[in-house]
Design a protein around this motif. Structure first.
Motif, short mmCIF file in Angstrom:
data_model
loop_
_atom_site.label_atom_id
_atom_site.label_comp_id
_atom_site.label_asym_id
_atom_site.label_seq_id
_atom_site.Cartn_x
_atom_site.Cartn_y
_atom_site.Cartn_z
N THR B 75 0.80 -1.23 0.00
CA THR B 75 0.00 0.00 0.00
C THR B 75 0.84 1.29 0.00
O THR B 75 0.65 2.14 -0.88
N PRO B 76 1.78 1.45 0.95
CA PRO B 76 2.54 2.71 0.94
C PRO B 76 3.34 2.89 -0.35
O PRO B 76 3.51 4.02 -0.83
N GLY B 209 -5.88 1.14 4.23
CA GLY B 209 -5.53 2.14 3.22
C GLY B 209 -5.47 1.59 1.81
O GLY B 209 -5.36 2.35 0.85
N PHE B 210 -5.54 0.26 1.67
CA PHE B 210 -5.33 -0.31 0.34
C PHE B 210 -6.39 0.15 -0.66
O PHE B 210 -6.09 0.50 -1.79
N GLY B 211 -7.64 0.14 -0.19
CA GLY B 211 -8.73 0.60 -1.06
C GLY B 211 -8.47 2.03 -1.51
O GLY B 211 -8.65 2.39 -2.68
N LEU B 212 -7.99 2.81 -0.57
CA LEU B 212 -7.69 4.22 -0.87
C LEU B 212 -6.57 4.32 -1.91
O LEU B 212 -6.59 5.18 -2.79
N THR B 271 0.27 5.53 5.82
CA THR B 271 0.02 4.09 5.72
C THR B 271 1.27 3.29 6.07
O THR B 271 1.21 2.10 6.33
N TYR B 272 2.41 3.97 6.06
CA TYR B 272 3.67 3.31 6.42
C TYR B 272 3.89 3.38 7.93
O TYR B 272 4.00 2.36 8.60
N TYR B 273 3.90 4.61 8.47
CA TYR B 273 4.25 4.78 9.88
C TYR B 273 3.08 4.54 10.83
O TYR B 273 3.28 4.25 12.01
N LEU B 274 1.84 4.70 10.34
CA LEU B 274 0.70 4.41 11.21
C LEU B 274 -0.14 3.29 10.61
O LEU B 274 -1.35 3.20 10.84
N GLY B 275 0.50 2.45 9.78
CA GLY B 275 -0.21 1.35 9.17
C GLY B 275 0.63 0.12 9.28
O GLY B 275 0.57 -0.63 10.26
N ARG B 276 1.51 -0.03 8.29
CA ARG B 276 2.39 -1.18 8.29
C ARG B 276 3.18 -1.25 9.60
O ARG B 276 3.32 -2.29 10.21
N PHE B 311 3.73 -3.87 -7.38
CA PHE B 311 3.41 -5.24 -6.96
C PHE B 311 4.66 -6.11 -7.09
O PHE B 311 5.06 -6.82 -6.17
N PHE B 312 5.29 -6.00 -8.24
CA PHE B 312 6.47 -6.80 -8.57
C PHE B 312 7.63 -6.51 -7.61
O PHE B 312 8.22 -7.42 -7.01
#
Lengths: 319, 366, 516
Positions: B75-76, B209-212, B271-276, B311-312
């Motif tokens: 996501t990020p 966050g992925f949908g976003l 999405t990185y620091y408050l997600g993953r 993705f890759f």
């Protein structure tokens, strides 16, 4: 006061030689954001050579030091060849190539250090330890108040850097090669029309840049931590680039920029100690050179003239 | 077969495939030289990303949990690569994504992550803060560019380091977790990833966050294909002089493009620091910000290309830990392969000219 | 003209040269032979293949077929370097100089005189270089200061440096590619003298040009090319110009365009005391005033680089006026944004169609709406209307005869120069503004396209538009203008009705020697 000068110089000079490396490359028309990666690879190669010289070959300290400097140039040159090939042969975007070479260099040095440490030396570690560099003091002059500090506790590599930078200056401004190199960054078509191979000139410039960045890398390794680990030099390459841009791709103004960076840093650290602040405050000191660069660019960017052909892929057919 | 041929005739697809295949081959040679089987290593990467089943799973884990974690990491990267692409369309090289991510992540962490707000208030606020802080950080670069003519590469690098050390200072003096040596963790309510969320006996890290991110990709595509603003950004990026001649206000356009790019970088940051993750390491810039440059270029700076290329690249990033544990290869091998792919994707002009000369030679031969 | 050739030795012979580029035959079976010590001109319109032929001789292109003999020996000239070794030199249209270097440094670049300090440290002997350059420049009457930095040298000096570069490399066969295009009349005069000096010094000179008067003044013989084919080689002193013209264009050159009677209407553009300076503070346009009325073609004539493009850029808003006032349709637009000016009533076909007039990487459909994309019906609430752009592009392609392989989806870069220009003119004229500014609208186009564009300009004028035309081609100015303003070094020397000025008068004002 003495400490500010001594520390300031030992930071300024490695930064300066890296910036000169950047100048050599950029004056030939190739953008070099890879200064950081080149110096990292140089530091790695130099540190490895010194380690082998001392631990495996049992050589003395002086020989190890020479080996470190020599191989740091080799390391930087090898990686610089990748950048040169990317930019000249494969017509890659030079900014992307530079950024990615930094990524590659970091991954590669960590990997190599780990692998070599565990397989060759049989001790898992991601660092290479160096002997602490001796320092020397010039008798006589060093006892002059204030200015004398420039001649006290000097690392041998500082003298080496000054010598190398004089030689490179001569090469760039007094020899035929230098004339070609600078022409290649201003109007490569003119150089080509004069019968000089632009690609060859740029390749040489790029490799020379690698050697100089390598020297900067190993000197930082000696002066800052007396060991090589791939994260100690993070950011200095970009700082060197800032210095050369601020210095308008010329030697003396670039040296001035490096001095400002070096001394504001050592002054800041000294101030933290005097004020007996916690060590976290050194983070704020680290901001100084970067913030200063930005601020100075705000005032001076109008008069800034990059080499005319900088970053433009040379294509013979486009005239 | 025909569709494959048609796809390959697309320059961008051709370049992406050539550079990926070349780099994987070089990577395979390196792995071979280290005395390991490259095929196993590559399969391990896919297994680690939840795209192939592993031999055995620990409690509460399955291929799906791995895949969901992979999406959490992916996501990020999508946001960051989109951020780069938007700036690139305006002709600007945003190398400051890392710094913008860090700034957005840090401000959101301090003001919302530590606030004790409930989930319904905190999560939207985190996203909003990410967008605003990122946009501000990005537009500073745009402003320096048009007001003082400062090269955006230089200014964003300087700003990156300023952010790193400022954030590091505050973490070390106020928010330090003395065990992890990182900032204290944010509240679960504010996190954009549902951490170890249990469904049917399995524990997932579900990235909200992925949908976003998918939505952002669609929006960026729409921006450049269908909107007045996108048209202006493209025009300025392709030829600033000509765009100005046509009456487009290039300064305003550069500013807006950098703000948009920054906003996307901000989303990447939260999405990185408050997600993953739930905390920030002092004195470190997120590698995602730099990798995203090349991910975007590999994806030809186009939203759908970016979805594929990110993705890759993320498979290699995410799967490397599993590869390392299974085959004893260092995780850095994955970084090296990533760097090779990125290096290789920068040679697009060369591949295209090779193909061109190959084609004309075939034509000449009859 | 004295024809004092020393011998009949053939120094260059090109036999059956053919060179094709995608979609065009640049040279079609061309054979010429050039005698040692003569001035040999190559005459032809833009795109006739003159430069290509000489680039082949200089080793920049390889011919598809044909042979080259230098001093009777067959040669395959694979690079400019090899050409140099055969003592062939070329002065290109775009100078190939390093702008940060001194004149001496530029001349010696690539063949530096070396020396060794202390017997082993190599360095470039600049003292010797400057001395040699000085001597060489005096020998041929090409006075230059070896220590001057190129970026500070005027154009004519730069050209001399290019000539000295050839001489320094001992060139015997000197190719000049359109050398007078960038010079003022006096400078042209002195260049032609230099060329004669060179011939008298035993050099062989090849002069590429499309200007007949220059050929008449200096050339001994001339080859005429038309669309890649050799139309003939003539002895210049014994041939009259109209024969040359006929061979050059394939028919009598007729630039005259049918125009309605001149009935000027209201004042559309009023420029008062306009002064423009560049970023270094150098005055480019000096206190210029003029007015353009509806139904009038106001043409500014002048030699390149005398400030005429800057006037157009200042009117269109691409350059800032340092002082003065510009009024369009009664509105003061001196400080207005470009878009405001366009909306007040301006359309502008700029000089540089590749870098300014059009974004070549856009598809034609997108390039055509760039003046209008922000207005309905092309957009609605910030969303572009694709179908509308499509229809619009199709209409312009049809109405203005723009040739493009894939209609609105054609990438403009892939179109020919003439069609790119047609697209720009279509886009600008179709805005239907009161004032249309054209700068060099036909430069580099073939005769057919030139006529097409001239007719459009006149049609707009007959429809009551005000036209500001800026052209370096005196023929074009004389054919189209109702009123002529002549500019010389930034000043408007003369403004008068076209019927009151002969081409000769205009020529004098262009050189700054007209009667006040």
């Amino acid at each position: 006061m003495d400490k500010i000068i001594i520390d300031g110089m030992s930071f300024t000079l490695p930064l300066f030689i890296m910036a000169i490396g950047g100048i050599c490359c950029e004056r030939s028309g190739i953008t070099n954001l890879a200064v950081e990666g080149l110096s990292g690879m140089g530091a790695f190669a130099g540190a490895l050579a010194a380690y082998i010289a001392v631990k495996q070959l049992g050589l003395g300290y002086a020989q190890a030091h020479v080996a470190a400097l020599l191989f740091s140039m080799v390391g930087g040159m090898l990686l610089a060849m990748v950048h040169a090939l990317m930019c000249i042969r494969f017509k890659a975007n030079q900014v992307v190539s530079g950024v990615v070479i930094n990524l590659l260099s970091q991954a590669l040095t960590i990997f190599l250090v780990k692998t070599i440490n565990s397989t060759v030396f049989g001790r898992p570690s991601d660092q290479i330890d160096l002997e602490v560099s001796t320092r020397f003091t010039v008798p006589g002059i060093s006892s002059i108040p204030v200015i004398g500090a420039f001649f006290r506790n000097v690392y041998p590599f500082e003298v080496f850097i000054i010598l190398v930078s004089v030689v490179v200056w001569y090469l760039l401004y007094r020899t035929g090669f230098g004339l070609h190199l600078r022409a290649s960054g201003d109007n490569p078509h003119a150089l080509d029309a004069a019968g000089v191979n632009v690609s060859v000139v740029r390749f040489k410039a790029c490799v020379l840049s690698g050697a100089l960045c390598g020297i900067g890398g190993i000197c930082f390794a000696y002066s800052i931590s007396a060991q090589f680990s791939s994260d100690y030099y993070v950011g200095y390459g970009y700082l060197a680039i800032a210095a050369l841009i601020f210095g308008n791709w010329n030697f003396m103004p670039t040296l001035a920029a490096c001095l400002i960076f070096g001394f504001s840093r050592s002054l800041g650290y000294q101030a933290v100690q005097w004020a007996q602040l916690p060590s976290a405050w050194s983070d704020l000191i680290m901001i100084l050179p970067y913030a200063m660069t930005l601020l100075l660019l705000v005032f001076f960017s109008k008069t800034n003239h990059a080499p005319r052909a900088l970053g433009v892929i040379y294509d013979k057919s486009e005239r | 077969m025909k569709t494959i041929k048609k796809l390959l005739s697309n320059d961008a697809v051709f370049v992406a495939i050539v550079s990926s295949v070349l780099s994987l081959l070089v990577g395979a040679v390196i792995i071979l030289l280290l005395g390991k089987n490259p095929l196993t290593a590559y399969v391990n990467l896919l297994q680690g990303s939840g795209l192939l089943p592993k031999g055995k799973y620990g409690g509460g884990q399955s291929m799906l949990t791995d895949f969901v974690s992979f999406v959490d990491a992916w996501t990020p990267m999508i946001f960051a690569a989109l951020s780069f692409a938007v700036a690139m369309k305006a002709g600007l090289f945003n190398i400051g994504i890392s710094g913008q991510m860090l700034a957005a992540g840090f401000i959101s962490t301090v003001f919302i992550g530590y606030s004790g707000l409930n989930a319904f208030a905190a999560k939207p606020l985190v996203i909003l803060t990410g967008i605003v802080v990122g946009a501000l950080a990005g537009s500073v670069i745009g402003w320096l560019k048009y007001r003082f003519n400062i090269n955006e590469v230089v200014s964003s690098i300087m700003i990156n380091y300023i952010f790193v050390f400022v954030v590091s200072f505050f973490i070390n003096t106020r928010y330090l977790d003395h065990v992890s040596r990182r900032s204290r963790e944010v509240s679960a309510a504010s996190r954009l990833t549902l951490h170890q969320f249990e469904i049917g006996g399995y524990r997932y890290d579900i990235p909200l966050g992925f949908g976003l991110a998918l939505l952002a990709a669609v929006a960026v595509g729409f921006l450049f294909n269908r909107t007045v603003l996108g048209y202006e950004i493209k025009a300025v990026g392709l030829n600033r002089v000509s765009a100005e001649y046509s009456g487009i206000n290039s300064k305003r356009t550069i500013f807006v493009a950098m703000a948009l790019s920054g906003a996307l970088a901000g989303l990447s940051g939260v999405t990185y620091y408050l997600g993953r993750y739930a905390s920030i390491g002092p004195r470190v810039l997120p590698q995602t910000g730099f990798n995203s440059i090349a991910v975007s270029i590999l994806g030809n700076n186009a939203p759908f290309g970016i979805l594929f290329s990110s993705f890759f690249i993320e498979i290699i990033g995410k799967g490397s830990a599993y590869m390392s544990s299974r085959s004893g290869l260092d995780t850095e091998i994955a970084s090296i392969i990533t760097a090779l792919i990125l290096l290789s994707s920068a040679c697009s002009a060369y591949y295209l000219s090779l193909r061109e000369s190959f084609r004309s030679r075939r034509k000449a031969d009859g | 003209m004295m024809n004092d050739m020393t011998g009949e030795e053939i120094i260059v012979e090109m036999r059956g040269i053919t060179k094709k580029f995608p979609g065009i035959v640049a040279n079609d079976d061309v054979s010429i032979s050039i005698k040692k010590g003569e001035i040999f001109a190559i005459l032809g319109e833009n795109g006739a293949g003159k430069s290509t032929l000489m680039s082949i001789l200089y080793g920049m292109y390889e011919p598809d077929s044909g042979e080259i003999f230098i001093r009777g020996k067959k040669e395959t000239i694979s690079s400019p370097n090899y050409a140099s070794s055969l003592n062939i030199g070329m002065v290109h249209q775009h100078f190939m100089l390093v702008s940060d270097y001194t004149i001496a440094e530029n001349i010696i670049l690539g063949t530096e005189p070396g020396a060794k300090a202390l017997g082993f440290i190599p360095f470039v002997d600049m003292k010797r270089a400057e001395r040699e350059v000085k001597e060489l420049s005096e020998e041929y009457g090409l006075s230059v200061d070896p220590g001057m930095i190129i970026s500070e040298a005027p154009v004519s000096v730069r050209q001399r440096v290019e000539i000295l570069k050839m001489l320094y490399r001992k060139a015997e066969i000197l190719i000049f590619d359109e050398p007078t295009a960038v010079l003022t009349p006096q400078e042209i005069e002195s260049l032609l003298n230099i060329i004669k000096n060179l011939r008298d010094g035993g050099k062989t000179v090849i002069l590429i040009t499309h200007k007949l008067d220059e050929i008449k003044k200096v050339a001994d013989r001339c080859a005429i090319l038309q669309r890649g084919r050799l139309m003939g080689v003539l002895d210049v002193p014994s041939t009259d110009t109209s024969t040359m013209v006929k061979l050059m264009v394939g028919r009598e050159m007729d630039l005259a365009v049918e125009k309605g009677p001149f009935t000027p209407g209201k004042e559309v553009l009023k420029v008062e005391d306009l002064t423009v300076k560049n970023s270094d503070g150098v005055t480019l346009v000096n206190d210029v005033s003029f007015t353009v009325h509806s139904g009038e073609i106001f043409a500014i004539a002048g030699v390149s680089g005398n400030g005429q493009t800057e006037i157009a850029d200042a009117v269109a808003g691409l350059l800032k006026a340092s002082s003065g006032r510009i009024t369009l349709n009664g509105v003061d637009i001196t400080g207005s944004s470009i878009r405001k000016r366009v909306e007040t009533g301006l359309s502008y076909v700029p000089e540089d169609r590749h870098n300014v007039g059009m974004i070549l990487d856009l598809e034609l459909r997108d390039a055509l709406i760039i003046r209008k994309y922000y207005l309905p019906p092309f957009q609605n609430n910030g969303i572009l209307n694709r179908a509308e752009a499509e229809t619009y592009a199709d209409r312009l392609i049809e109405d203005y005869d723009i040739r493009c392989s894939r209609g609105g989806e054609t990438v403009t870069r892939s179109m020919s120069g003439g069609n790119q220009q047609k697209a720009i003119i279509a886009r600008e004229i179709d805005m239907d503004r009161e004032l249309a500014v054209f700068v060099q609208p036909t430069r580099g186009l073939d005769v057919g396209a030139i006529n097409h564009i001239h007719r459009q300009i006149v049609r707009e004028r007959d429809r009551g538009k005000a036209i500001l035309l800026i052209s370096l081609e005196l023929d074009e100015v004389m054919a189209l203008a109702d009123t002529i303003g002549v500019i010389y070094s930034g000043r408007m020397e003369k403004i008068a009705g076209a019927d009151k000025l002969s081409p000769h008068d205009v020529g004098e004002y262009m050189m700054g020697v007209g009667k006040k």
